[in-house]
Design a protein around this motif. Sequence first.
Motif, PDB file in Angstrom:
ATOM      1  N   ARG A 358       0.810  -1.222   0.000  1.00  0.00           N
ATOM      2  CA  ARG A 358       0.000   0.000   0.000  1.00  0.00           C
ATOM      3  C   ARG A 358       0.842   1.271   0.000  1.00  0.00           C
ATOM      4  O   ARG A 358       0.291   2.366  -0.077  1.00  0.00           O
ATOM      5  N   THR A 437      -7.444   4.648   6.228  1.00  0.00           N
ATOM      6  CA  THR A 437      -7.008   3.367   5.660  1.00  0.00           C
ATOM      7  C   THR A 437      -7.014   2.269   6.710  1.00  0.00           C
ATOM      8  O   THR A 437      -7.148   1.089   6.379  1.00  0.00           O
ATOM      9  N   SER A 479     -14.487   9.762 -12.240  1.00  0.00           N
ATOM     10  CA  SER A 479     -13.273   8.982 -12.009  1.00  0.00           C
ATOM     11  C   SER A 479     -12.790   9.365 -10.625  1.00  0.00           C
ATOM     12  O   SER A 479     -13.299  10.292 -10.002  1.00  0.00           O
ATOM     13  N   GLY A 480     -11.791   8.643 -10.137  1.00  0.00           N
ATOM     14  CA  GLY A 480     -11.268   9.000  -8.813  1.00  0.00           C
ATOM     15  C   GLY A 480     -10.536   7.859  -8.166  1.00  0.00           C
ATOM     16  O   GLY A 480     -10.086   6.924  -8.816  1.00  0.00           O
ATOM     17  N   ASN A 481     -10.413   7.963  -6.863  1.00  0.00           N
ATOM     18  CA  ASN A 481      -9.720   6.964  -6.051  1.00  0.00           C
ATOM     19  C   ASN A 481     -10.588   6.685  -4.828  1.00  0.00           C
ATOM     20  O   ASN A 481     -10.854   7.601  -4.045  1.00  0.00           O
ATOM     21  N   PRO A 482     -11.108   5.512  -4.583  1.00  0.00           N
ATOM     22  CA  PRO A 482     -10.889   4.291  -5.369  1.00  0.00           C
ATOM     23  C   PRO A 482     -11.320   4.458  -6.835  1.00  0.00           C
ATOM     24  O   PRO A 482     -12.199   5.264  -7.132  1.00  0.00           O
ATOM     25  N   ASN A 483     -10.634   3.706  -7.713  1.00  0.00           N
ATOM     26  CA  ASN A 483     -10.844   3.872  -9.142  1.00  0.00           C
ATOM     27  C   ASN A 483     -12.228   3.389  -9.534  1.00  0.00           C
ATOM     28  O   ASN A 483     -12.454   2.201  -9.752  1.00  0.00           O
ATOM     29  N   HIS A 485     -15.206   4.284 -12.334  1.00  0.00           N
ATOM     30  CA  HIS A 485     -15.581   5.029 -13.538  1.00  0.00           C
ATOM     31  C   HIS A 485     -17.054   4.758 -13.802  1.00  0.00           C
ATOM     32  O   HIS A 485     -17.439   3.627 -14.113  1.00  0.00           O
ATOM     33  N   GLY A 505     -11.096   8.815  -0.025  1.00  0.00           N
ATOM     34  CA  GLY A 505     -10.965   8.789  -1.470  1.00  0.00           C
ATOM     35  C   GLY A 505     -11.442  10.092  -2.062  1.00  0.00           C
ATOM     36  O   GLY A 505     -11.671  11.092  -1.369  1.00  0.00           O
TER      37      GLY A 505
END
Length: 846
Positions: A358, A437, A479-483, A485, A505
């Motif tokens: 990580r 996290t 879009s972003g993090n966590p990925n 779409h 995120g």
Amino acid sequence: MTRRRLLLVLAAVTAFASNLYAQSDAEMRRLYPWVDTTGESGVYPIGDAVDVYRAALDLLYKEGDNRPAVIVVHDTIEGGGEKPCPVKCTYVWHHKSAMDTSTILAFARQSPKRPRFRKFDYEIPIVLVSYNDQQRMEHDGIGYLAAHNLPNDMTGRARRIGFSLRFPGAWGLAQFGKVGFNMQHTEALVQVRHSCLEECGSDEALFLKRLNGRWTVIERIPTYAAAAAEYGNLRYRGPAGSAPTESEIVTDLNAPRVRRSEPQDAAAAYRAVLDSLYNFQGASPSMVILTDRFATAYDDLPAHRTHIDSALLQKYAFLSGIRTLPERPFKYRLPVRYVLGDSIPRLEKIGAPIAQQRGMDLPLWFGFMKEFPGAWGMVGFSRVAFNLPHTQAMVYSNHQCGQDCNHGDTWVLERSGEKWRVVERLSRQKYPNWEPTLFPLRYVGLDAPPNAYRRRKAYAVFMNAVTNRPLSSLELSSSGNPNVHNIYTADSTGRVDLGTIPFFGIVVMNVGCPDQSSPDSVNALQFLFSPGSDTTLISRLDFRQCFHKSVPYRLMGAQAFISASEARFVFPYRPPSENWDLPVRRTNPGTTDYFWTVDWNTSDSGDNPVALWLEANQEAKGPQVRSLAQLFSHSVLAPMLPCHSCDPSAVYADPGADKRNIFALVEGEKVVFIIRGRDAVRHVFPVIPEVVNFSTMVRHKPAGKQELPDIEESQSVVVNCRSSDSTGAARRRCNAPTNARFASPPIDSTAPRRVKVVALSYDGASLVRNLDVRIRSEDRKAPLVTRSTGAAGSFLVLQPPRDSVSIEAVCPARENRNSGGLALYLAPGRDTTLQLIVDPRRCSDK
């Protein structure tokens, strides 16, 4: 003991010793009979001292049902400790209990004889060790540390290790002094030391009374105490204080003789604290992790609302610094596991691969999460401090939830019947840097937000920034993090349901511009995830950023004349509504800046001027301007020099310019720059350029609103070329050649250009469909053409080059008005797309 007390005692002992040496043996025995050891037994304890020792052992080594496997005692009876003076002195030996003077004197006036410890019957086995035995155990500890590559960097560590290897079930090492009795043998004082070996131990005097034929400890009078740590079975068994002034009454003579069990009450207090600590907004962890690895409190106790007995506060001040674990087996409603200090390397080893994967330097906590899934962290406790009747208690806790996540608390508890409950929680040091996290680890300090660990739902509402209306049916990509779409479509109110979001995120949402002749998009939303309450985000989209910055309206008809004695630069005529008296200043009052510029390229990189600048300004509440000449009546036309050391490149006003002969004026509503006189012309133009560039810019900032797009025009013209305003071709006569002839691949300068016209609403948010548009050719005198944008919101025309064209959006039912227009010159070039901005409000009389 304090330095002052130590000096007083030493002074008294020194004076006493000096007197002894000054006297004959007979005189000494007459004056100080207690120094005579004649007939004194060589073993101890004997007589009542045996029962006194038993009472002391009960205090040290019986804790409820808990007992050590063996009691380890030094094999010699030693003196020492901070005692009362054996003769008259100024030193005051503090204690709280009323004591018979004969008891105190008997305790102070003990002979120097050091008898051997005599074993006696006791329910726990007693083992004797000598100084030589202790030295051997220390050597064994040194060998163990070396064999296991462990540091020997703390005083007493090797001795502790060797002792624990020899006596794994012992709580420590005890040492006794002789007992001082009163005349009636109903009171006693005895010095007792208990060592838990590494930074842990105590030296105290115990005051006892014979009650109903049984010796009972009444008061503990400390001489020394330290309890920085407890290791394994070794534990601190001393008093709750480190000096005689902090002595502790342990038996209430006025209370019932049955003493409450401290281990049982301590366990009940720990359970009450855990119930409060680990009940956060109705949730609890799946297990409780207890540890002896934590930071004790280092700040002063904060103000509290509960009345706390002063003796309890004193005990807590000492005991809160002692790390301990509840006596095992510790029963609780949740499963209980333990993390001891020596198990940390194992957890770090477990978590190292996860931390590396990580990219986070948290091996301990990733290992902890894998080993103890569902735990919120680990908690460490101090010893519980009780008042004498065990009706009130205080304890310190430290909860750890990550590398920089922990908090300490002091808990005040009260007992009602057999039930202990928390009555006050006092926050101590706190580090609320929770790392999402590491969830389900969590910070549960008093300042933790109520919804800190609630997975919340999120919604977004998209509004038009210009019209303030919802953008219904808006299609957005994310879009972003966590990925993740996704494609979202707003409902009729412009609302999008983002669902239940993660703890951490980011989501980024974009929407394509209506004109997709180039794939431009508008950033619609950036949302950093965090726990908390359900939320609705309002995003105001300004689609005007989708407007293409088309080639600015050309300054057709600009002229430049440079001779040896004069230079003139004439800007073409513009009506006041397009020049200085802008309608936008009436509809959106604010500050407006105006710029007129003439610049040119120089053949050298010296310090010669490269431009002429004129700047004017109208404030929102300034005096009303009634003409173009009034607008810049106080402005100065400035030659500009290049700044060679600036990054990025810039220009600055020429301080050596002749301001009297370099000026601007208005001729026939045209702005004219004039440089008069040979010296002034030569200063600005050491070399006369072939081409100069004219440009204008208007920048309007409405009060309290977003700055509007700049209005810019520019044109390059040939120097000393004269044009006229008779026709479009005549106005363009002096325009500098375009770059079309230099293009690669080559451009056919005679071929018609394909021009796509896209109609956009004035707010940029949508295409304008089925709109009638008039196209007029000025130069070629072609007939007027009307086209429709159709369902696509655009149309395509094939236009010959070198033509001045006007394009107007026709107002429905009011063909004499237009809702938008373009006026441009089509030079030879490649196919292009133009945006026609349509504002239906222009069709209204309001």
